[in-house]
Design a protein around this motif. Structure first.
Motif, short mmCIF file in Angstrom:
data_model
loop_
_atom_site.label_atom_id
_atom_site.label_comp_id
_atom_site.label_asym_id
_atom_site.label_seq_id
_atom_site.Cartn_x
_atom_site.Cartn_y
_atom_site.Cartn_z
N PHE A 118 -2.98 8.48 -0.79
CA PHE A 118 -3.03 7.68 -2.01
C PHE A 118 -4.25 8.08 -2.82
CE2 PHE A 118 -0.95 5.02 1.24
CZ PHE A 118 0.30 4.86 0.63
N ASP A 119 -4.15 7.90 -4.13
CA ASP A 119 -5.22 8.32 -5.02
C ASP A 119 -6.46 7.44 -4.89
OD1 ASP A 119 -3.65 10.37 -5.99
OD2 ASP A 119 -2.82 9.14 -7.63
N ASP A 120 -6.26 6.15 -4.75
CA ASP A 120 -7.41 5.24 -4.72
C ASP A 120 -7.06 4.00 -3.90
OD1 ASP A 120 -5.67 3.83 -6.39
OD2 ASP A 120 -6.68 4.48 -8.22
N GLU A 121 -8.04 3.09 -3.84
CA GLU A 121 -7.86 1.87 -3.04
C GLU A 121 -6.76 0.98 -3.58
OE1 GLU A 121 -10.42 -2.14 -1.96
OE2 GLU A 121 -11.49 -0.24 -2.19
N ALA A 122 -6.63 0.92 -4.91
CA ALA A 122 -5.60 0.06 -5.51
C ALA A 122 -4.20 0.52 -5.09
CB ALA A 122 -5.73 0.07 -7.03
N ALA A 123 -3.97 1.83 -5.09
CA ALA A 123 -2.66 2.34 -4.67
C ALA A 123 -2.41 2.04 -3.20
CB ALA A 123 -2.58 3.83 -4.94
N ALA A 124 -3.45 2.15 -2.37
CA ALA A 124 -3.30 1.86 -0.95
C ALA A 124 -2.97 0.38 -0.73
CB ALA A 124 -4.57 2.24 -0.21
N ARG A 125 -3.63 -0.49 -1.47
CA ARG A 125 -3.34 -1.92 -1.35
C ARG A 125 -1.89 -2.23 -1.74
NH1 ARG A 125 -7.38 -5.96 -1.36
NH2 ARG A 125 -9.48 -5.14 -1.03
N THR A 126 -1.43 -1.60 -2.81
CA THR A 126 -0.05 -1.82 -3.24
C THR A 126 0.94 -1.37 -2.17
OG1 THR A 126 -0.69 -1.53 -5.56
CG2 THR A 126 1.64 -1.26 -5.02
N ALA A 127 0.65 -0.23 -1.54
CA ALA A 127 1.54 0.27 -0.49
C ALA A 127 1.57 -0.69 0.70
CB ALA A 127 1.08 1.65 -0.04
N ILE A 128 0.46 -1.30 1.03
CA ILE A 128 0.42 -2.28 2.12
C ILE A 128 1.24 -3.51 1.74
CG2 ILE A 128 -1.07 -3.85 3.42
CD1 ILE A 128 -3.24 -1.68 3.27
N GLU A 129 1.08 -3.99 0.52
CA GLU A 129 1.81 -5.18 0.08
C GLU A 129 3.31 -4.92 -0.02
OE1 GLU A 129 -0.21 -5.91 -3.53
OE2 GLU A 129 -1.93 -6.92 -2.59
#
Length: 327
Positions: A69-80
């Motif tokens: 993932f590019d950044d933390e926001a994208a990683a959080r979205t993938a978890i959600e």
């Protein structure tokens, strides 16, 4: 002395240890072999540092399925969205681990231990629980323990409909009504009383009802096709295999292959995944579980409605009448 009773006694003596051994295998073997197997995890941060972290995950061959993932926001979205169970974000201050204990407390603890062990010495690992388990069930114990009662409720519904000799639309309506009431009752206990699930109340009740209906319909359908023996087959599929292979108390990706996949094809495993999705993730990744449960339900109800049922003990077979002789 007749040999029939002796044969039956020998059959019982041999059958009981066989059943116990089978039950022990289905429940104990997967639990004893829990380990990550293609467990979806994420890596985010600067390209060079993220690549090094990805290589560390890949050193454990077959354990992790790494997503970039590019950044933390994208990683959080993938978890959600339930694309990954967790993610590691590389920062100048050290690794930042994102987890989702609502998806699996066992996986969250496993990722915490793995990232802490691989981090440089004296480097702190910051942990953020993106989708936390509810305070009423922080270890997921209630959710893990709920599948067996649901499987037994579905089994009971299908067996009672069969043994009472209900057929056709009456049997189908009985299964639907029973499953709906079970869904409401279980939601009242787990959501309103225990606080173990925290999603939309009626959506959770619908997910639980669909799970019970899929199990009950499958059992009644098997009985319609194979007679009372179908109830035993339903118990094997739904309780013995379905419950022990569901992965609800840990995660399907932690079970030995192909146990994790088989469990998700059976109603208890699909029901557990669906309940997690609607209870904690606003229904994300629920489509596959809904499809599985719907197919089992349609199969069972179709068999109940259209199959020629074998007589049950409640339905004695009437002797055929001879036609009257005419002069």
């Amino acid at each position: 002395m007749s040999t029939a009773p002796n044969r039956r006694a020998v059959a019982v003596i041999l059958l009981v240890p066989l059943v116990v051994t089978l039950a022990l295998w289905t429940f104990a073997w997967p639990a004893a072999r829990i380990a990550p197997r293609d467990l979806p995890v994420g890596v985010a941060g600067p390209a060079s540092a993220a690549q090094q972290l990805e290589q560390r995950f890949e050193q454990r061959d077959g354990a992790f399925d790494v997503h970039r993932f590019d950044d933390e926001a994208a990683a959080r979205t993938a978890i959600e969205d339930r694309t990954v169970y967790g993610a590691v974000v590389v920062t100048p201050q050290g690794p930042h681990l994102l987890t989702a204990s609502a998806a699996s407390p066992v996986v969250s603890q496993l990722l915490r231990e793995a990232v802490t062990a691989s981090a440089p010495e004296d480097t702190p690992v910051r942990v953020t629980d993106v989708v936390a388990a509810p305070p009423g069930d922080p270890r997921g114990s209630v959710l893990g323990a709920s599948m067996l009662p649901l499987a037994l409720a579905g089994m009971a519904g299908g067996a009672v409909v069969t043994m009472m000799g209900l057929r056709g639309a009456r049997a189908a309506l009985t299964l639907v009504a029973s499953a709906a009431l079970v869904g409401v009752a279980v939601t009242a206990v787990t959501h309103s009383w225990l606080g173990a699930i925290t999603g939309d109340w009626w959506t959770e009740a619908g997910a639980l009802a669909l799970t019970v209906l899929a199990i009950g319909s499958a059992v009644a359908g098997l009985a319609a096709l194979f007679g009372p023996r179908g109830i035993g087959l339903g118990a094997l599929l739904m309780v013995l295999l379905g419950n022990s292979f569901s992965g609800v108390s840990s995660a399907p990706h932690l079970l030995p292959e192909p146990v994790g996949a088989i469990g998700q094809w059976l109603p208890p495993g699909a029901g557990g995944s669906l309940l997690r999705s609607v209870a904690f993730f606003d229904g994300s990744a629920a489509g596959g579980a809904v499809l599985t449960l719907s197919l089992w339900t349609l199969f069972g109800l179709a068999a109940v409605l259209f199959a020629r049922r074998a007589p049950t003990p409640a339905e004695p077979v009437e002797p055929a009448r001879e036609p009257a002789l005419t002069g």
